[in-house]
Design a protein around this motif. Structure first.
Motif, short mmCIF file in Angstrom:
data_model
loop_
_atom_site.label_atom_id
_atom_site.label_comp_id
_atom_site.label_asym_id
_atom_site.label_seq_id
_atom_site.Cartn_x
_atom_site.Cartn_y
_atom_site.Cartn_z
N ARG A 7 146.99 15.11 -27.75
CA ARG A 7 145.87 15.74 -27.13
C ARG A 7 144.76 16.15 -28.36
O ARG A 7 145.25 16.29 -29.42
N LEU A 8 143.64 16.15 -28.35
CA LEU A 8 142.57 16.42 -29.19
C LEU A 8 142.03 17.88 -28.88
O LEU A 8 141.42 18.13 -27.92
N SER A 12 136.32 20.57 -31.93
CA SER A 12 135.92 19.97 -30.43
C SER A 12 135.70 18.51 -30.70
O SER A 12 135.24 17.80 -31.79
N ALA A 13 135.74 17.88 -29.58
CA ALA A 13 135.77 16.20 -29.64
C ALA A 13 134.29 15.75 -30.23
O ALA A 13 134.14 14.87 -30.95
N GLN A 17 133.65 13.43 -33.36
CA GLN A 17 133.11 12.21 -33.40
C GLN A 17 131.86 11.88 -34.49
O GLN A 17 131.76 10.64 -34.79
N ASN A 55 144.77 7.17 -26.51
CA ASN A 55 144.23 8.72 -25.97
C ASN A 55 143.39 9.21 -27.05
O ASN A 55 142.40 9.58 -26.95
N SER A 58 139.90 7.38 -26.92
CA SER A 58 139.14 7.78 -25.94
C SER A 58 138.49 9.08 -26.12
O SER A 58 137.22 9.28 -25.84
N LYS A 59 138.93 10.01 -26.98
CA LYS A 59 138.23 11.26 -27.20
C LYS A 59 137.69 11.21 -28.83
O LYS A 59 136.73 11.87 -28.80
N ALA A 60 138.05 10.70 -29.83
CA ALA A 60 137.48 10.83 -31.01
C ALA A 60 136.91 9.61 -31.51
O ALA A 60 136.00 9.75 -32.65
#
Length: 229
Positions: A7-8, A12-13, A17, A55, A58-60
């Motif tokens: 879980r990220l 915040s994502a 990034q 996972n 896909s988010k970070a």
């Protein structure tokens, strides 16, 4: 237990990034003569690591650089070296490289070999306190030199906003630059492996050492489990 994905959360994502990211994976070793129960748990661990990494990617951010303990060659030469090591992490590394990530030469061959030699000396034990202190001092200096090299490689190759994956032994003692966001990949199967090994050792002293394979040359350095930054 279901195979839990990463879980990220904070930060915040979007803010993550924009920063350099490092996904930290602990190496689990096995060998042909290991008990089947250990092999099954090891395979489960690497399945969970892959899912956890996917996972995170896909988010970070997708992995652009791969750093693997014991690898002192880049690209195809590094992949060939990793294959000769017969590492369980092979599939993880090859999948990222096939998707465009670069396998970096994390180690300096001579520094890693020197550290490995001093580790062997320390495992032998000493009758002389003077010799013991001398070897410990030389080991500490070799570890410092090796870790400084590893951190330099990561710092020089991991660009702004990029993500990398670092595969190392637990207890690495690496202190990462403050501008790198570190995410530990510690799926439930790792704790299951530790509990199983402890149970085996309790039933049969020495069994815990027998089931875990020796690391390939250069040998990994033991480390403390890292936490998410």
């Amino acid at each position: 237990m279901s195979e839990t994905l990463a879980r990220l959360e904070r930060p915040s994502a979007q803010s993550v990034q924009s920063r350099r990211k490092l996904y930290l994976v602990f190496l689990v070793f096995t060998h042909a003569s290991a008990p089947q129960e250990y092999k099954d748990r090891s395979e489960k661990y690497w399945r969970q690591v892959d899912a956890h990494l996917r996972n995170l990617e896909s988010k970070a951010g997708v992995v652009r650089h791969v750093y693997h303990e014991g690898v002192y060659e880049r690209g195809e030469a590094g992949l060939a070296l990793l294959k000769r090591m017969r590492q369980s992490s092979n599939d993880i590394v090859h999948a990222r490289c096939a998707a465009g990530a670069a396998l970096e030469a994390m180690e300096d061959k001579e520094l890693a070999a020197e550290l490995s030699d001093w580790e062997r000396f320390m495992l032998m034990g000493f009758s002389s306190e003077k010799v013991s202190d001398l070897v410990r001092d030389l080991y500490s200096q070799a570890l410092k030199n090796r870790n400084e090299h590893v951190l330099s490689v990561i710092d020089q190759t991991l660009g702004p906003g990029e993500s990398g994956v670092l595969l190392v032994g637990e207890g690495h003692r690496l202190q990462f630059p403050s501008d790198i966001e570190v995410f530990s990949v510690v799926p439930p199967a790792l704790d299951e492996l530790h509990r199983w090994a402890r149970d085996q050792a309790a039933r049969e002293p020495g069994a815990e050492d027998d089931v875990v394979a020796s690391a390939p040359e250069p040998e990994p350095v033991s480390e403390q489990a890292a936490e998410d930054a």
